[in-house]
Design a protein around this motif. Sequence first.
Motif, PDB file in Angstrom:
ATOM      1  N   LEU A   1       4.150  10.010  -7.413  1.00  0.00           N
ATOM      2  CA  LEU A   1       5.032   8.876  -7.132  1.00  0.00           C
ATOM      3  C   LEU A   1       6.075   8.718  -8.229  1.00  0.00           C
ATOM      4  O   LEU A   1       5.761   8.821  -9.418  1.00  0.00           O
ATOM      5  N   TRP A   2       7.303   8.427  -7.810  1.00  0.00           N
ATOM      6  CA  TRP A   2       8.378   8.193  -8.770  1.00  0.00           C
ATOM      7  C   TRP A   2       8.249   6.809  -9.387  1.00  0.00           C
ATOM      8  O   TRP A   2       7.621   5.909  -8.817  1.00  0.00           O
ATOM      9  N   GLU A   3       8.862   6.644 -10.542  1.00  0.00           N
ATOM     10  CA  GLU A   3       8.704   5.420 -11.326  1.00  0.00           C
ATOM     11  C   GLU A   3       9.156   4.170 -10.570  1.00  0.00           C
ATOM     12  O   GLU A   3       8.559   3.100 -10.710  1.00  0.00           O
ATOM     13  N   SER A   4      10.211   4.291  -9.758  1.00  0.00           N
ATOM     14  CA  SER A   4      10.712   3.121  -9.035  1.00  0.00           C
ATOM     15  C   SER A   4       9.803   2.714  -7.883  1.00  0.00           C
ATOM     16  O   SER A   4      10.026   1.676  -7.255  1.00  0.00           O
ATOM     17  N   TYR A   5       8.769   3.511  -7.587  1.00  0.00           N
ATOM     18  CA  TYR A   5       7.821   3.169  -6.525  1.00  0.00           C
ATOM     19  C   TYR A   5       6.692   2.269  -7.026  1.00  0.00           C
ATOM     20  O   TYR A   5       5.939   1.728  -6.213  1.00  0.00           O
TER      21      TYR A   5
ATOM     22  N   LEU B   1      15.099  12.111  -7.730  1.00  0.00           N
ATOM     23  CA  LEU B   1      14.556  11.076  -6.846  1.00  0.00           C
ATOM     24  C   LEU B   1      15.056  11.306  -5.423  1.00  0.00           C
ATOM     25  O   LEU B   1      16.259  11.216  -5.167  1.00  0.00           O
ATOM     26  N   PRO B   2      14.172  11.602  -4.469  1.00  0.00           N
ATOM     27  CA  PRO B   2      14.612  11.877  -3.096  1.00  0.00           C
ATOM     28  C   PRO B   2      15.389  10.726  -2.465  1.00  0.00           C
ATOM     29  O   PRO B   2      16.306  10.950  -1.674  1.00  0.00           O
ATOM     30  N   ASP B   3      15.029   9.494  -2.808  1.00  0.00           N
ATOM     31  CA  ASP B   3      15.655   8.323  -2.202  1.00  0.00           C
ATOM     32  C   ASP B   3      17.159   8.269  -2.456  1.00  0.00           C
ATOM     33  O   ASP B   3      17.921   7.754  -1.626  1.00  0.00           O
TER      34      ASP B   3
ATOM     35  N   PRO C   1      15.756   1.571   2.608  1.00  0.00           N
ATOM     36  CA  PRO C   1      16.303   1.790   3.952  1.00  0.00           C
ATOM     37  C   PRO C   1      16.454   3.253   4.348  1.00  0.00           C
ATOM     38  O   PRO C   1      16.581   3.562   5.525  1.00  0.00           O
ATOM     39  N   GLY C   2      16.448   4.170   3.385  1.00  0.00           N
ATOM     40  CA  GLY C   2      16.622   5.585   3.710  1.00  0.00           C
ATOM     41  C   GLY C   2      15.351   6.383   3.494  1.00  0.00           C
ATOM     42  O   GLY C   2      14.243   5.869   3.576  1.00  0.00           O
ATOM     43  N   HIS C   3      15.522   7.661   3.190  1.00  0.00           N
ATOM     44  CA  HIS C   3      14.381   8.553   2.986  1.00  0.00           C
ATOM     45  C   HIS C   3      13.615   8.165   1.724  1.00  0.00           C
ATOM     46  O   HIS C   3      14.205   7.802   0.706  1.00  0.00           O
ATOM     47  N   THR C   4      12.298   8.223   1.796  1.00  0.00           N
ATOM     48  CA  THR C   4      11.460   7.939   0.632  1.00  0.00           C
ATOM     49  C   THR C   4      10.205   8.792   0.707  1.00  0.00           C
ATOM     50  O   THR C   4       9.805   9.240   1.790  1.00  0.00           O
ATOM     51  N   ARG C   5       9.580   9.014  -0.442  1.00  0.00           N
ATOM     52  CA  ARG C   5       8.334   9.779  -0.494  1.00  0.00           C
ATOM     53  C   ARG C   5       7.133   8.867  -0.740  1.00  0.00           C
ATOM     54  O   ARG C   5       6.045   9.350  -1.049  1.00  0.00           O
TER      55      ARG C   5
END
Length: 218
Positions: free
Chosen positions: A210-214, A171-173, A146-150
């Motif tokens: 990409l971060w791992e949670s992506y 993690l930017p999120d 729902p917020g900022h993501t890369r």
Amino acid sequence: MDGIHDLGGRQGYGPVETAEPEEPFHAAWEARLLGIVRAMSRPTPWSIDWFRHVRELIDPTDYLTRPYYDQWLQTYAAMMVDSGVATVEELASGRSARGIPGLPVPMAPAQVAAARSATSRFDREASTPPKFAAGDAVRTLRHAPPGHTRLPQYARDSVGRVVAHRGAHVLPDTNMRGEGRAEALYTVAFAAGELWPEAAGRRDTIHLDLWESYIERA
């Protein structure tokens, strides 16, 4: 969060203007705004990721029609009001009506040169081993948080291959909320045809960090 800011891979917005003058600013007020932003005191929770999140909340029409630094002005004004640094009335009048306890002292002229060359690091010590390694096939998530993501929209629900593990990075999120949680970061390669059907058969490859949670194992 999906929004008008994420234009990568989209069509219908006209040609990219490449004939603009080389000057970094279009008007004197833009340079002044950049200087104020760089020198201003700010609450500790502020971060580049929160700035990006607030900027992404700008009305789509404003986002597409307001100049770049006008977007900055709108974003920082919203951040100041949200953080209690200033009220709407103070911003409208251009004068502070009260002191802000705990706010850092404004930057002195002698500190400007050091501030210009200062950089922030977002790499961290890893708390867990990485889940993926170079050569692994992975699929990106279908939906955005729902917020900022890369994680860009054009790369959602797509299969790629891990090229490299880049260590742990903030993690930017979650950093937009003031949380400094770090995750493993990977460079992932995608065939152009995987991201855009009209590019099927072409040999172009797109690399995304990409971060791992992506991602998940494909």
